[in-house]
Write an enzyme that holds these catalytic residues in place. Structure first.
Site, PDB file in Angstrom:
ATOM      1  N   HIS A 105      -0.441   5.176   0.548  1.00 15.15           N
ATOM      2  CA  HIS A 105      -0.870   6.476   1.070  1.00 15.15           C
ATOM      3  C   HIS A 105      -2.256   6.390   1.722  1.00 15.15           C
ATOM      4  O   HIS A 105      -2.604   7.259   2.517  1.00 15.15           O
ATOM      5  CB  HIS A 105      -0.959   7.508  -0.061  1.00 15.15           C
ATOM      6  CG  HIS A 105       0.283   8.332  -0.256  1.00 15.15           C
ATOM      7  ND1 HIS A 105       0.998   8.891   0.777  1.00 15.15           N
ATOM      8  CD2 HIS A 105       0.921   8.731  -1.397  1.00 15.15           C
ATOM      9  CE1 HIS A 105       2.017   9.591   0.285  1.00 15.15           C
ATOM     10  NE2 HIS A 105       2.002   9.503  -1.033  1.00 15.15           N
ATOM     11  N   HIS A 121       3.041   2.784  -3.970  1.00 11.09           N
ATOM     12  CA  HIS A 121       3.183   4.057  -3.256  1.00 11.09           C
ATOM     13  C   HIS A 121       1.815   4.720  -3.037  1.00 11.09           C
ATOM     14  O   HIS A 121       1.463   5.070  -1.913  1.00 11.09           O
ATOM     15  CB  HIS A 121       4.114   4.978  -4.057  1.00 11.09           C
ATOM     16  CG  HIS A 121       4.350   6.313  -3.434  1.00 11.09           C
ATOM     17  ND1 HIS A 121       5.459   6.585  -2.658  1.00 11.09           N
ATOM     18  CD2 HIS A 121       3.622   7.463  -3.462  1.00 11.09           C
ATOM     19  CE1 HIS A 121       5.402   7.840  -2.239  1.00 11.09           C
ATOM     20  NE2 HIS A 121       4.302   8.400  -2.720  1.00 11.09           N
ATOM     21  N   GLU A 122       1.065   4.874  -4.113  1.00 12.73           N
ATOM     22  CA  GLU A 122      -0.224   5.573  -3.976  1.00 12.73           C
ATOM     23  C   GLU A 122      -1.189   4.764  -3.117  1.00 12.73           C
ATOM     24  O   GLU A 122      -1.922   5.317  -2.305  1.00 12.73           O
ATOM     25  CB  GLU A 122      -0.847   5.881  -5.338  1.00 12.73           C
ATOM     26  CG  GLU A 122       0.049   6.659  -6.302  1.00 12.73           C
ATOM     27  CD  GLU A 122       0.707   7.898  -5.718  1.00 12.73           C
ATOM     28  OE1 GLU A 122       0.105   8.526  -4.833  1.00 12.73           O
ATOM     29  OE2 GLU A 122       1.841   8.222  -6.147  1.00 12.73           O
ATOM     30  N   GLY A 172       4.043  11.966 -10.864  1.00 10.32           N
ATOM     31  CA  GLY A 172       3.878  10.543 -11.154  1.00 10.32           C
ATOM     32  C   GLY A 172       2.450  10.075 -10.973  1.00 10.32           C
ATOM     33  O   GLY A 172       1.868   9.464 -11.868  1.00 10.32           O
ATOM     34  N   GLU A 195      -3.513  18.248  -4.936  1.00  8.81           N
ATOM     35  CA  GLU A 195      -2.348  18.446  -4.075  1.00  8.81           C
ATOM     36  C   GLU A 195      -1.308  19.284  -4.811  1.00  8.81           C
ATOM     37  O   GLU A 195      -1.017  18.999  -5.973  1.00  8.81           O
ATOM     38  CB  GLU A 195      -1.720  17.110  -3.677  1.00  8.81           C
ATOM     39  CG  GLU A 195      -0.633  17.310  -2.637  1.00  8.81           C
ATOM     40  CD  GLU A 195       0.058  16.010  -2.187  1.00  8.81           C
ATOM     41  OE1 GLU A 195      -0.264  14.934  -2.723  1.00  8.81           O
ATOM     42  OE2 GLU A 195       0.916  16.104  -1.324  1.00  8.81           O
ATOM     43  N   GLU A 201      -2.699  10.204  -4.756  1.00  8.69           N
ATOM     44  CA  GLU A 201      -3.387   9.236  -3.885  1.00  8.69           C
ATOM     45  C   GLU A 201      -4.804   9.630  -3.472  1.00  8.69           C
ATOM     46  O   GLU A 201      -5.266   9.206  -2.399  1.00  8.69           O
ATOM     47  CB  GLU A 201      -2.540   9.034  -2.629  1.00  8.69           C
ATOM     48  CG  GLU A 201      -2.471  10.257  -1.660  1.00  8.69           C
ATOM     49  CD  GLU A 201      -1.239  11.147  -1.849  1.00  8.69           C
ATOM     50  OE1 GLU A 201      -0.657  11.143  -2.949  1.00  8.69           O
ATOM     51  OE2 GLU A 201      -0.882  11.861  -0.894  1.00  8.69           O
TER      52      GLU A 201
HETATM   53  N1  ARG Z   1       1.230  13.003  -3.309  1.00  4.83           N
HETATM   54  C1  ARG Z   1       1.707  12.657  -4.625  1.00  4.83           C
HETATM   55  C2  ARG Z   1       2.612  11.468  -4.431  1.00  4.83           C
HETATM   56  O1  ARG Z   1       3.687  11.539  -3.922  1.00  4.83           O
HETATM   57  C3  ARG Z   1       2.418  13.743  -5.322  1.00  4.83           C
HETATM   58  C4  ARG Z   1       1.549  14.856  -5.769  1.00  4.83           C
HETATM   59  C5  ARG Z   1       2.261  16.119  -5.814  1.00  4.83           C
HETATM   60  N2  ARG Z   1       1.625  17.034  -6.678  1.00  4.83           N
HETATM   61  C6  ARG Z   1       2.021  18.270  -6.846  1.00  4.83           C
HETATM   62  N3  ARG Z   1       1.376  18.966  -7.705  1.00  4.83           N
HETATM   63  N4  ARG Z   1       2.989  18.811  -6.200  1.00  4.83           N
HETATM   64  O2  ARG Z   1       2.257  10.390  -4.612  1.00  4.83           O
HETATM   65 ZN    ZN Z   2       3.522  10.192  -2.269  1.00 10.24          ZN
END
Ligand code: ARG
Ligand code: ZN
Length: 859
Positions: free
Chosen positions: A297, A293-294, A257, A118, A260
């Site tokens: 998701h 949080h993860e 951090g 991501e 997910e």
């Molecule tokens: N989806 C992840 C979270 O909020 C964040 C990952 C974002 N990574 C990035 N390289 N922009 O839990």
């Molecule tokens: Zn997230």
């Protein structure tokens, strides 16, 4: 090349299946991918397919098994011409994970291989329609050295394993169609803490937390947090886990951090590893929150994902709200609320009032990584929280049930979410949708008049202009309020008033005397309240408000109001003394109130941060704010010396435990120490040195060291050295060692930072280490804003040096410099010069370029 939300078009092809075959090696990994594709009847017809790439080359391309030449490179993308309506595409690439310092795609981290896809990292692994609305079922084969990579992990379930000589392989299948950003793979020498969880439907899920050998005994809290998350999501949102396996892997080199990825969450070690010796209470809370949080998701993000990246808040805002509610249920609800508001006001409000302001659903971007912001995440959560407040918990749950039901398996939009809440919770959100499109923190003007037996409340709102948005429309603002009777110190019940227009009037009858207004209780709306309120009324609320948040708010307002006046008005001594006396009175009642638990007491004792004070002014002088703020701390320390020492004595020797009482004691202990340090440094050095020596946990030890780091003494040098020697082999604790020095109140903090960047343990390759030195420094109001601009130069130098290595991490250092328009002239000029120097660099990453250009107003 700006990407615009309104340009969205569905992808012309459906990729029903994706097969990946990885031949793993640290410096050479071969990837063969096979995509089963067919025309998407719901999209425009195209005779080509665009497969995104980023710095990769295809070593072979086939269509339906036959090598083909009918493809071209268009920039980084591979565009293939296709004769028919359904095909099988085969592509081979070769990548070097050891050379991947960006930490996007497949990379090496202390001998293991892992991924971060991501938002757009998958295209660094293989050519693919790397966009969140292309959902595909993945089957993956991975093979590699048994010796180097004894553990092979991927999404979904492991379906087969085998070995040949000194290599082995595993095949994984993920039954849930997913976008490429949720793909993950890990190969390395890892050990697991394992457990199992039985879901409400009776599914037995194997849980593993994978870490490096020596870290196993610091994974218990992560595992327990995971189990609590799974249970909580069933109970509170009715969401059940949907695979037989859930893996978490901790890696030391990570841009953010955690991530997910379906069935295989990958975490920064910072949010997995914890034990009392090395992690603070804050770290424990961080682990619990991020694990939650993860995990959450899995439904808000994975089962329902985003149609395009403009919809990021669909999954992030909602998931942040879910993790906030989870942590509130696991600990103290009001304390968690205060912490969340502090982050919002300390980080998101400045973002919303600066050059990088954007709506929670942005309209355009150059680099999507720059939009993983406090606005999309934290303000996004506040916006959904307002819907919950207006609907009430029960109706809100009907709305989320409908959302999960209606959009399961889809790539959805923010509009889909709002519509589901609207339908499920029976709420008219027509006008409320403006919160998604308008940036800027609304200002709510409040006046209360009293006549006869009537109290008349007048509310006004303005949403400030932000870059690209000069005209704003009024937005519905839900305000919880209560009117206190001065004599009895009570109120008749809380009301929810929704301010829908520019202006509204509400009257309340039956008040023979003018009541005291408590407004925006629980921080029911993410706005700035502007009202004329006397210090006397604030002291009243600080002592008596039954909403803990409102009580905290009154304390903050009391201090912020005084600091703003002290900085801007040249108060005379009498005025200053009177204000300090009122603040001290309120604080004394907080220190001595035996109905308060210590966790909450700690919140009430905290001074507003310098950034927050600066945010109250159009143009701020950081040097002056810092000086006046420190002076207030000293005055309070002096006035409250007796009570502070009593609190310190009461909490000093409390035995260690993780329950709320002991955590609270640790919190007020170090806070008391900080006030003592401001008023009686010699005494503080003595207490801090003792606290450091006796500490049997990191909270106390770090707290003591933070206080010592700001004061010149032999103990400062001695304890810093002791700390380093004691924790030399623990990267996360050495990060603290860097951060404590870079963030310290010491007058020579700049010199210390310059020396630390040459320390053998400093490296630009590890984001945690970079942040521990430089983020702590950029957040150090005195040092960063040094009058001669040296602080700005240090950050600019860092940006230029780090940008080629890790663009994503670099771009996050631009916003502190981007604040220049809100800083007094002399410094503003120096900040702008630092930005100009960066802008003039011959080659900048897209990430950093975008942030610098926007910061200079060249959108
Ligand atoms: N989806 C992840 C979270 O909020 C964040 C990952 C974002 N990574 C990035 N390289 N922009 O839990
Ligand atoms: Zn997230």
């Amino acid at each position: 090349p700006e990407i615009r939300r309104e340009d969205y078009r569905p992808f012309p092809w459906i990729v029903s299946e994706t097969r990946l075959d990885f031949d793993l090696g640290i410096d050479c990994t071969r990837v063969r991918s096979t995509l089963t594709i067919a025309r998407n009847a719901k999209a425009d017809r195209s005779s080509t397919i665009r497969l995104n790439g980023d710095g990769i080359e295809a070593t072979s391309v086939t269509v339906d098994g036959e090598p083909t030449q009918s493809w071209v490179m268009d920039g980084d993308d591979l565009v293939l011409t296709l004769p028919g309506d359904a095909h099988e595409i085969g592509i081979e690439t070769e990548i070097d994970p050891s050379a991947n310092s960006q930490l996007m795609g497949l990379y090496a981290s202390s001998g293991m291989l892992c991924t971060q896809c991501e938002a757009e990292g998958f295209r660094r692994i293989t050519f693919f329609p790397d966009r969140p609305d292309v959902l595909s079922t993945y089957s993956v084969r991975m093979s590699g050295s048994k010796d180097r990579f004894p553990v092979l992990l991927c999404n979904g379930n492991r379906v087969a394993t085998g070995e040949e000589g000194d290599t082995h392989w595993a095949e994984w299948h993920d039954p849930w169609p997913k976008p490429s950003y949720l793909f993950a793979l890990v190969a390395g020498d890892l050990v697991a803490r394992s457990a199992s969880f039985t879901t409400m439907g009776g599914r037995e899920v194997e849980l593993n937390v994978w870490v490096r050998e020596g870290d196993l005994d610091r994974t218990e809290h992560a595992m327990e947090s995971l189990k609590r998350s799974m249970k909580w999501d069933e109970e509170v949102f009715g969401r059940e886990y949907d695979l037989d396996l859930f893996n978490i892997v901790a890696v030391s080199d990570f841009n953010m951090g955690a991530m997910e990825n379906k069935g295989l969450n990958i975490f920064n070690t910072k949010y997995v590893l914890a034990d009392p010796e090395t992690a603070t209470d804050g770290d424990y809370d961080g682990v619990e929150g991020v694990i939650g949080h993860e995990y959450f998701h899995n439904w808000s993000g994975n089962r329902i994902t985003c149609r395009d990246w403009f919809q990021l808040s669909l999954k992030e805002g909602f998931t942040v709200l879910r993790d906030q509610l989870f942590s509130a249920d696991m600990g103290s609800e009001p304390v968690k609320r205060i912490e969340d508001v502090r982050i919002l006001r300390g980080v998101q409000f400045p973002e919303d009032s600066g050059p990088l302001a954007h709506p929670i659903r942005p309209d355009s971007y150059r680099e999507i990584s720059n939009f993983y912001t406090a606005t999309v995440y934290n303000k996004g959560a506040e916006v959904i929280r307002m819907m919950r407040t207006m609907a009430g918990e029960e109706r809100f749950r009907k709305g989320t049930d409908l959302y999960f039901d209606r959009h399961d398996g889809e790539a959805a939009t923010c509009e889909d979410f709002v519509k589901s809440i609207e339908d499920g919770a029976a709420l008219d959100l027509t006008r409320f949708r403006r919160w998604y499109s308008q940036a800027g923190t609304p200002r709510v003007g409040v006046t209360l008049e009293h006549e006869g037996e009537t109290a008349r409340l007048t509310l006004t709102q303005t949403v400030p202009a932000t870059p690209g948005q000069s005209e704003k429309q009024p937005m519905p603002i839900p305000l919880k309020l209560a009117l206190f009777d001065r004599a009895s110190g009570t109120h008749r019940g809380e009301e929810l008033v929704i301010l829908n227009e520019d202006r509204a009037e509400v009257t309340f009858d039956g008040f023979t005397e003018k009541p005291i207004l408590s407004i925006n209780r629980t921080f029911s709306a993410p706005v700035t309240i502007e009202r004329d309120v006397s210090r006397e009324e604030l002291v009243f609320l600080a002592e008596k408000d039954d909403d803990p948040f409102a009580r905290y708010e009154a304390m903050q307002e009391l201090m912020t109001g005084h600091l703003v006046a002290d900085v801007t008005d040249d108060l005379d001594d009498d005025e200053r003394e009177a204000a300090r006396e009122d603040i001290a009175r309120a604080m004394r009642s907080v220190l001595e109130d035996d109905q308060l638990d210590d966790l909450m007491r700690g919140e009430l004792l905290m001074m507003p941060g310098a950034t927050y004070v600066a945010e109250q002014m159009l143009v701020a002088d950081p040097g002056r704010i810092h000086a006046r703020r420190e002076a207030l701390k000293t005055a309070l320390g002096t006035r409250l010396a007796g009570s502070l020492q009593e609190v310190y004595a009461r909490t000093e020797n409390m035995p260690f435990s993780l329950d709320a009482g002991a955590k609270g004691a640790r919190k007020v202990k170090t806070l008391a120490l900080a006030y003592i340090a401001a008023s009686d440094p010699a005494k503080a050095v003595e207490l801090a040195a003792r606290q450091y020596d006796r500490a049997d946990n990191m909270t106390d030890r770090q707290g003591a060291l933070m206080v010592l780091a700001g004061l010149d003494s032999a103990e400062r040098t001695g304890k810093l050295l002791d700390f380093y020697n004691r924790y030399q082999n623990n990267a996360l604790v050495i990060d603290k060692w860097f951060a404590i020095q870079a963030g310290s109140l010491h007058p020579r903090a700049i010199e210390h930072v310059k020396a630390l960047r040459d320390h053998p343990d400093f490296t630009l390759k590890n984001p945690n280490r970079v942040r521990s030195l430089y983020m702590a420094f950029a957040a150090n109001p005195a040092a960063f804003h040094a009058e001669d601009g040296e602080g700005y130069a240090i950050i600019a130098d860092l940006i230029l040096e780090l940008d080629p290595i890790n663009a994503q991490t670099t771009a996050r250092f631009v916003p502190p410099l981007g604040r220049w328009r809100r800083i007094e002239e002399k410094r503003a000029k120096l900040m702008r010069e630092a930005l100009e120097r960066i802008a003039a660099a011959p080659k900048l990453s897209r990430d950093t370029f975008e942030q610098v250009a926007r910061s200079l107003g060249r959108g």
